[in-house]
Motif scaffolding. Structure first.
Motif, PDB file in Angstrom:
ATOM      1  N   ARG A  88       0.832  -1.209   0.000  1.00 18.53           N
ATOM      2  CA  ARG A  88       0.000   0.000   0.000  1.00 18.53           C
ATOM      3  C   ARG A  88       0.860   1.249   0.000  1.00 18.53           C
ATOM      4  NH1 ARG A  88      -1.490   3.903   2.940  1.00 18.53           N
ATOM      5  NH2 ARG A  88      -0.181   3.227   4.669  1.00 18.53           N
ATOM      6  N   ILE A  89       1.910   1.249   0.822  1.00 18.30           N
ATOM      7  CA  ILE A  89       2.809   2.397   0.891  1.00 18.30           C
ATOM      8  C   ILE A  89       3.488   2.633  -0.459  1.00 18.30           C
ATOM      9  CG2 ILE A  89       4.934   3.270   1.948  1.00 18.30           C
ATOM     10  CD1 ILE A  89       4.068   1.817   4.524  1.00 18.30           C
ATOM     11  N   GLU A  90       3.939   1.549  -1.063  1.00 16.38           N
ATOM     12  CA  GLU A  90       4.604   1.670  -2.363  1.00 16.38           C
ATOM     13  C   GLU A  90       3.626   2.151  -3.433  1.00 16.38           C
ATOM     14  OE1 GLU A  90       7.520   1.510  -5.372  1.00 16.38           O
ATOM     15  OE2 GLU A  90       7.538   1.765  -3.194  1.00 16.38           O
ATOM     16  N   ALA A  91       2.396   1.647  -3.389  1.00 15.18           N
ATOM     17  CA  ALA A  91       1.386   2.077  -4.354  1.00 15.18           C
ATOM     18  C   ALA A  91       1.095   3.568  -4.188  1.00 15.18           C
ATOM     19  CB  ALA A  91       0.105   1.267  -4.177  1.00 15.18           C
ATOM     20  N   ALA A  92       0.997   4.038  -2.929  1.00 15.28           N
ATOM     21  CA  ALA A  92       0.756   5.460  -2.677  1.00 15.28           C
ATOM     22  C   ALA A  92       1.906   6.307  -3.215  1.00 15.28           C
ATOM     23  CB  ALA A  92       0.571   5.702  -1.184  1.00 15.28           C
TER      24      ALA A  92
END
Length: 334
Positions: A88-92
């Motif tokens: 999720r962090i990487e996608a954000a």
């Protein structure tokens, strides 16, 4: 396939559920109960065993038993949850990178023109509803789109913890009902200040989006429908925030007394001067003279000198004596 997130396939989940329900079973038993071939049941059981979800006896035929779910599944689910959070962090990060790229190649992603009072009201309400941390406002006299007292979104945002810093120009308080509305805002948590005049109308949400007029409106501006701009993260937005902070620094704080009256508006526009004693004290301080020596030269106690310095720091909004010296030079106190 509820357990797929833990790396368990649908057929593995079904057979594991049977093992949990029956306690112990042979491949033949499970094949019959699950409607599988013996070979498929044996293959799935071997997979469950390799994943630590089942174990078997050494006899012939082998009997399989389910590993307790709290031992077998919870650690796998935690690892999956950690992996999902990292994803999720990487996608954000990728989304923000994509938006930055789009903004650099498409000015329409940075600045949107808003035409008409109703569209302006909708955008002002939307950015306040979406605000998470802070709203900054320049409030000029004579509203263009949102009459004083009609901004219910401010009170909703204040109630959920959004900070409001609002600058009013002095003429704003001449509008009908303006004082009562400012009192209500301050009592709800708004931090208000006043200045003699403001250069434009402005609203900034979370330091990420701003709304301001492209054509001046109001009694001395264009009589046509207001034309405003919504600007997102850019050098222009940074300049608007710097403009707000510059005016905020020199503004007079507004407070509401027990009777519901606003204190501070009378000081707006008044000359910012020091008494002769404070001016002499400040000159000695800026020259690097120590407190004890200042007290001796001026015939004051050291405590009085320190108290007067602290009072000037509060008046100038300075946290240190170095900041006081800078503010004093800028305000013409020296």
């Amino acid at each position: 396939m509820v357990l797929e997130v833990a790396g368990v396939s649908g057929e593995e989940e079904s057979l594991y559920g049977l093992l949990v329900a029956y306690g112990q079973a042979t491949p033949a038993d499970l094949a019959q109960r699950a409607g599988l071939s013996h070979a498929d049941a044996a293959r799935i059981l071997d997979s469950l065993t390799s994943k630590g979800l089942a174990s078997h006896t050494d006899g012939t035929p082998r009997a399989y038993r389910a590993t307790p779910p709290d031992v077998a599944l919870l650690p796998r689910l935690k690892r999956s949850a950690d992996a999902l959070e990292l994803a999720r962090i990487e996608a954000a990060r990728l989304v923000e990178s994509y938006r930055d790229t789009i903004r650099r190649h498409d000015a329409g992603q940075l600045l949107e023109v808003i035409t008409g009072a109703e569209a302006l009201r909708q955008h002002l309400r939307q950015i306040q509803t979406s605000a998470q941390a802070e709203m900054l406002w320049f409030c000029k006299a004579q509203y263009v789109a949102m009459p004083s007292g009609s901004n219910a979104e401010e009170f909703e945002a204040l109630a959920r913890g959004v900070r409001y810093r609002v600058l009013y120009e002095k003429a704003f308080f001449d509008d009908e009902g303006a004082v009562d509305n400012v009192v209500a805002g301050v009592r709800a948590g708004e931090v208000a200040r006043a200045v003699p005049n403001l250069p434009l109308r402005l609203a900034i949400a979370d330091r990420s989006v701003a709304i301001f007029p492209l054509v001046a409106g109001g009694p001395h501006g264009s009589p046509e429908e207001p034309t405003t701009a919504l600007v997102r993260d850019s050098n222009l937005l940074a300049a608007l925030m710097a403009l707000f902070e510059r005016y905020w620094e020199d503004a007079v704080p507004l407070n509401v007394d027990d009777a519901g009256a606003i204190e501070g508006t009378d000081a707006v526009g008044q000359p910012d001067v020091l008494s002769p004693t404070d001016r002499k004290l400040l000159a000695l301080l800026v020259a690097g003279v120590a407190d004890k020596a200042i007290a001796s030269q001026m015939g004051l106690s050291r405590r009085t000198v320190q108290r007067r310095i602290q009072s000037m720091m509060e008046r100038a909004g300075a946290a240190t004596r170095m900041q006081l010296a800078w503010q004093a030079a800028r305000r013409g106190w020296l």
